[in-house]
Design an enzyme around this catalytic site. Structure first.
Site, PDB file in Angstrom:
ATOM      1  N   TYR A  75      -3.425  -3.256  10.127  1.00  0.00           N
ATOM      2  CA  TYR A  75      -3.360  -3.247   8.665  1.00  0.00           C
ATOM      3  C   TYR A  75      -2.030  -2.696   8.175  1.00  0.00           C
ATOM      4  O   TYR A  75      -1.364  -3.303   7.321  1.00  0.00           O
ATOM      5  CB  TYR A  75      -4.519  -2.427   8.088  1.00  0.00           C
ATOM      6  CG  TYR A  75      -4.465  -2.303   6.578  1.00  0.00           C
ATOM      7  CD1 TYR A  75      -4.707  -3.406   5.760  1.00  0.00           C
ATOM      8  CD2 TYR A  75      -4.169  -1.082   5.972  1.00  0.00           C
ATOM      9  CE1 TYR A  75      -4.655  -3.297   4.376  1.00  0.00           C
ATOM     10  CE2 TYR A  75      -4.121  -0.964   4.591  1.00  0.00           C
ATOM     11  CZ  TYR A  75      -4.358  -2.073   3.791  1.00  0.00           C
ATOM     12  OH  TYR A  75      -4.297  -1.963   2.419  1.00  0.00           O
TER      13      TYR A  75
ATOM     14  N   SER B 273       0.864  -1.168   0.000  1.00  0.00           N
ATOM     15  CA  SER B 273       0.000   0.000   0.000  1.00  0.00           C
ATOM     16  C   SER B 273       0.905   1.225   0.000  1.00  0.00           C
ATOM     17  O   SER B 273       2.126   1.096  -0.115  1.00  0.00           O
ATOM     18  CB  SER B 273      -0.897  -0.023   1.243  1.00  0.00           C
ATOM     19  OG  SER B 273      -1.841   1.019   1.211  1.00  0.00           O
TER      20      SER B 273
END
Length: 305
Positions: free
Chosen positions: A182, A157
């Site tokens: 996350y 990400s």
């Protein structure tokens, strides 16, 4: 989608078709985890159009078969990344049927879910996004080395320097935060590719991590609409904020580029954004080797030598 405020600029809107122009993958075999939904589906479609044989391991194989029913050149098999016995079984089947693996794209993942425990009590995001892929690469190592020029792409990400591995509590047993869990898993994706490339270079195996950018996909299924509205991603009617998101195909372009571009021959371990090696590649200061050792201890798998 990322959880920071990094936006993409140059190359942000390249498509998989543009990336693969002139590239023939006939005779090449790829594995794309999560290859039947969102970015993974766009990746599978792109690779098969270029001639590759794509194996799509899926936790819900019947759903995968429905999504890929009209796609030639695809095999669907069962794989639950959060279950090491499932990873082992998939790898055994793959090695029985395929002598070499040219491309492995670790695209499957979950984001910002409620606290969930899997396997021996592992935190679900770290287990699914990182540990399962660590196990998969180790178990498929004979096929990757047999390729002679394999690439592994770890889909991460956007990177924020504040991200960290919670070394003293990697499973978030002492207080769970869905976004910290996350981002830890996404940092782990970057560090995994860094160390895998170091280990794999002598065998012709290179690894990259990628930031696909902001894309609305089923990855957001655990997020309340109110949270996405508050973050400015969508409005109250569910309409995406103009100019913020890429299409799934545009998002998949960077991982397809990292997996296939001849311009990356001889490179590896890099963090890629918008079909380029990113400036300011996140430093790890030994964290990549430390994470590998921890992952090997947790999974019992350290077969990459």
């Amino acid at each position: 989608m990322t959880s920071d405020t990094t936006h993409t600029t140059s190359g942000a809107h390249r498509t998989t078709g543009e990336v693969l122009a002139g590239i023939d993958l006939t005779g090449r075999t790829a594995v794309v985890t999560g290859g039947y939904s969102g970015l993974g589906l766009a990746t599978t479609l792109a690779l098969t159009r270029a001639g590759a044989r794509v194996v799509v391991p899926a936790r819900r194989p019947e759903a995968a078969r429905r999504a890929l029913a009209d796609v030639a050149g695809v095999e669907v098999d069962h794989l639950d990344l959060a279950d090491l016995s499932s990873v082992r079984a998939f790898a055994e089947r793959f090695l029985h049927h395929h002598s070499a693996l040219d491309i492995l794209i670790a695209s499957a993942g979950i984001m910002a879910c409620a606290e969930t425990r899997v396997g021996p009590g592992w935190e679900a995001q770290f287990a699914t996004n990182h540990l399962g892929h660590h196990a998969l690469v180790n178990l498929l190592w004979p096929a990757l080395t047999a390729s002679g020029s394999a690439r592994v792409v770890s889909v991460s990400s956007g990177h924020n320097p504040s991200w960290r591995i919670r070394w003293d509590d990697v499973q978030f047993e002492q207080g769970y935060d869905k976004w910290e869990a996350y981002t830890q898993s996404k940092l782990a994706n970057i560090l995994f590719a860094r160390h895998l490339d170091l280990l794999g270079r002598p065998h012709g195996v290179h690894a990259f991590s990628v930031n696909p950018g902001w894309i609305l996909t089923p990855l957001q299924r655990h997020l309340p609409v109110e949270e996405m509205v508050a973050a400015g991603w969508i409005d109250a009617d569910g309409t995406p904020t103009p100019g913020l998101f890429k299409t799934a195909d545009q998002g998949a372009a960077t991982q397809v580029w990292a997996a296939t571009s001849p311009h990356l021959d001889g490179f590896g371990g890099d963090y890629c954004v918008d079909c380029r090696i990113a400036d300011g590649n996140p430093a790890d200061s030994g964290a990549a080797a430390r994470l590998w050792a921890l992952s090997a201890e947790l999974t019992g798998l350290d077969l990459v030598h």
